[in-house]
Design a protein around this motif. Structure first.
Motif, PDB file in Angstrom:
ATOM      1  N   CYS A  15      -6.302  -7.660 -17.232  1.00  0.00           N
ATOM      2  CA  CYS A  15      -6.678  -6.235 -16.967  1.00  0.00           C
ATOM      3  C   CYS A  15      -7.615  -5.630 -17.904  1.00  0.00           C
ATOM      4  CB  CYS A  15      -5.535  -5.075 -16.753  1.00  0.00           C
ATOM      5  SG  CYS A  15      -4.417  -5.618 -15.312  1.00  0.00           S
ATOM      6  N   ILE A  16      -7.246  -5.663 -18.984  1.00  0.00           N
ATOM      7  CA  ILE A  16      -8.224  -5.001 -19.866  1.00  0.00           C
ATOM      8  C   ILE A  16      -9.666  -5.686 -19.907  1.00  0.00           C
ATOM      9  CG2 ILE A  16      -8.565  -4.738 -22.362  1.00  0.00           C
ATOM     10  CD1 ILE A  16      -5.809  -4.345 -22.868  1.00  0.00           C
ATOM     11  N   ALA A  17      -9.473  -7.090 -19.838  1.00  0.00           N
ATOM     12  CA  ALA A  17     -10.771  -8.021 -19.696  1.00  0.00           C
ATOM     13  C   ALA A  17     -11.547  -7.499 -18.648  1.00  0.00           C
ATOM     14  CB  ALA A  17     -10.379  -9.507 -19.719  1.00  0.00           C
ATOM     15  N   THR A  18     -11.092  -7.369 -17.352  1.00  0.00           N
ATOM     16  CA  THR A  18     -11.276  -7.021 -16.090  1.00  0.00           C
ATOM     17  C   THR A  18     -12.153  -5.649 -16.283  1.00  0.00           C
ATOM     18  OG1 THR A  18      -9.778  -8.154 -14.989  1.00  0.00           O
ATOM     19  CG2 THR A  18     -10.977  -6.659 -13.682  1.00  0.00           C
ATOM     20  N   ILE A  19     -11.560  -4.838 -16.885  1.00  0.00           N
ATOM     21  CA  ILE A  19     -12.086  -3.391 -16.968  1.00  0.00           C
ATOM     22  C   ILE A  19     -13.115  -3.369 -17.925  1.00  0.00           C
ATOM     23  CG2 ILE A  19     -11.361  -1.083 -18.104  1.00  0.00           C
ATOM     24  CD1 ILE A  19      -8.608  -1.293 -17.112  1.00  0.00           C
ATOM     25  N   PHE A  20     -13.112  -4.168 -18.958  1.00  0.00           N
ATOM     26  CA  PHE A  20     -14.384  -4.082 -20.048  1.00  0.00           C
ATOM     27  C   PHE A  20     -15.677  -4.879 -19.087  1.00  0.00           C
ATOM     28  CE2 PHE A  20     -11.507  -2.849 -23.175  1.00  0.00           C
ATOM     29  CZ  PHE A  20     -12.159  -1.881 -23.720  1.00  0.00           C
ATOM     30  N   SER A  21     -15.208  -5.962 -18.594  1.00  0.00           N
ATOM     31  CA  SER A  21     -16.234  -6.773 -17.749  1.00  0.00           C
ATOM     32  C   SER A  21     -16.992  -5.779 -16.906  1.00  0.00           C
ATOM     33  CB  SER A  21     -15.682  -8.149 -16.955  1.00  0.00           C
ATOM     34  OG  SER A  21     -15.078  -9.074 -17.961  1.00  0.00           O
ATOM     35  N   LEU A  23     -16.879  -2.599 -16.625  1.00  0.00           N
ATOM     36  CA  LEU A  23     -17.877  -1.565 -17.378  1.00  0.00           C
ATOM     37  C   LEU A  23     -19.234  -2.257 -18.050  1.00  0.00           C
ATOM     38  CD1 LEU A  23     -15.099   0.444 -19.356  1.00  0.00           C
ATOM     39  CD2 LEU A  23     -16.760   1.279 -17.569  1.00  0.00           C
ATOM     40  N   GLY A  24     -18.933  -3.413 -18.402  1.00  0.00           N
ATOM     41  CA  GLY A  24     -20.141  -4.186 -18.899  1.00  0.00           C
ATOM     42  C   GLY A  24     -21.257  -4.566 -17.926  1.00  0.00           C
ATOM     43  N   TYR A  25     -20.631  -4.927 -16.862  1.00  0.00           N
ATOM     44  CA  TYR A  25     -21.429  -5.363 -15.681  1.00  0.00           C
ATOM     45  C   TYR A  25     -22.480  -3.874 -15.251  1.00  0.00           C
ATOM     46  CZ  TYR A  25     -23.176  -6.715 -10.985  1.00  0.00           C
ATOM     47  OH  TYR A  25     -23.909  -6.760  -9.807  1.00  0.00           O
ATOM     48  N   LYS A  28     -24.810  -2.934 -17.743  1.00  0.00           N
ATOM     49  CA  LYS A  28     -25.980  -3.967 -17.881  1.00  0.00           C
ATOM     50  C   LYS A  28     -26.768  -3.653 -16.537  1.00  0.00           C
ATOM     51  CE  LYS A  28     -27.086  -8.508 -17.233  1.00  0.00           C
ATOM     52  NZ  LYS A  28     -26.827  -9.481 -15.855  1.00  0.00           N
ATOM     53  N   SER A  29     -26.337  -3.435 -15.250  1.00  0.00           N
ATOM     54  CA  SER A  29     -27.145  -3.055 -14.296  1.00  0.00           C
ATOM     55  C   SER A  29     -27.850  -1.693 -14.297  1.00  0.00           C
ATOM     56  CB  SER A  29     -26.049  -3.071 -12.951  1.00  0.00           C
ATOM     57  OG  SER A  29     -25.454  -4.253 -12.695  1.00  0.00           O
ATOM     58  N   ILE A  30     -27.302  -0.741 -15.024  1.00  0.00           N
ATOM     59  CA  ILE A  30     -28.116   0.377 -15.172  1.00  0.00           C
ATOM     60  C   ILE A  30     -29.197   0.399 -16.013  1.00  0.00           C
ATOM     61  CG2 ILE A  30     -27.849   2.652 -16.157  1.00  0.00           C
ATOM     62  CD1 ILE A  30     -24.861   2.935 -15.015  1.00  0.00           C
TER      63      ILE A  30
END
Length: 196
Positions: A15-21, A23-25, A28-30
């Motif tokens: 869950c933590i990895a998914t949330i941070f992934s 947020l990172g995605y 990065k998109s922005i």
């Protein structure tokens, strides 16, 4: 929430990895979106500057051709008024040069000099007025034909009128040249700011 992570560490880690992934995605998109907008703006500016330089080049070519033509016509009038005659070979060369420049000015490709109006407000009312005056002067000059039946006084009168008209025509050519040079200076100054 902390207890859930203690009880189910694997699920909590995912869950933590998914949330941070996620947020990172999104981050990065922005950032990519912002950079893409900047890149497109830069490309548009570059395209417009290239177009502006090309339009300035075409306008410069046209104005210099026109100035060259006006100088030759003025020289021809002055030579005729001074009573000087070219040799037949020089006269033919002069006429062919005038025809060549005139044809280049009339060439449809030369009308690309109008593209400069996309980038500059060019007021041609003065040029139109000068051209109209010049046309009237040339018509008057064409009407001043020296006939064999003319006496000396009438010949002198026609020659004097021709000199006056030639002087007016010369003034118009100089005004036109001045306007063209000021337009070229304006364009050149603007383009030098691009290069600097």
């Amino acid at each position: 929430m902390l207890e859930f992570l203690k009880d189910y560490p694997a699920i909590g880690g995912i869950c933590i990895a998914t949330i941070f992934s996620a947020l990172g995605y999104f981050g990065k998109s922005i950032i990519e979106l912002i950079l893409e907008k900047r890149r497109k703006k830069t490309e548009q500016k570059e395209f417009l500057w290239k177009e502006k330089i090309e339009a300035a080049k075409k306008a410069s070519e046209y104005y210099f051709e026109n100035l060259s033509y006006l100088k030759l016509v003025k020289q021809n009038f002055e030579t005729q008024l001074n009573g000087e005659n070219y040799s037949p070979v020089l006269n033919d060369s002069f006429q062919s040069h005038l025809t060549l420049i005139s044809d280049r000015i009339k060439n449809p490709e030369n009308f690309q000099h109008h593209h400069i109006r996309i980038f500059y407000d060019i007021d041609e009312s003065d040029l139109d007025q000068i051209n109209e005056e010049s046309f009237i002067i040339i018509q008057k000059m064409d009407m001043l034909v020296i006939l064999e039946s003319d006496d000396e006084e009438s010949i002198r009168e026609k020659q004097n009128q021709m000199k006056i008209l030639n002087s007016q025509l010369k003034d118009n050519f100089e005004k036109t040249a001045s306007i063209y040079k000021s337009l070229l200076d304006k364009i050149r100054k603007d383009l030098s700011s691009i290069v600097d």
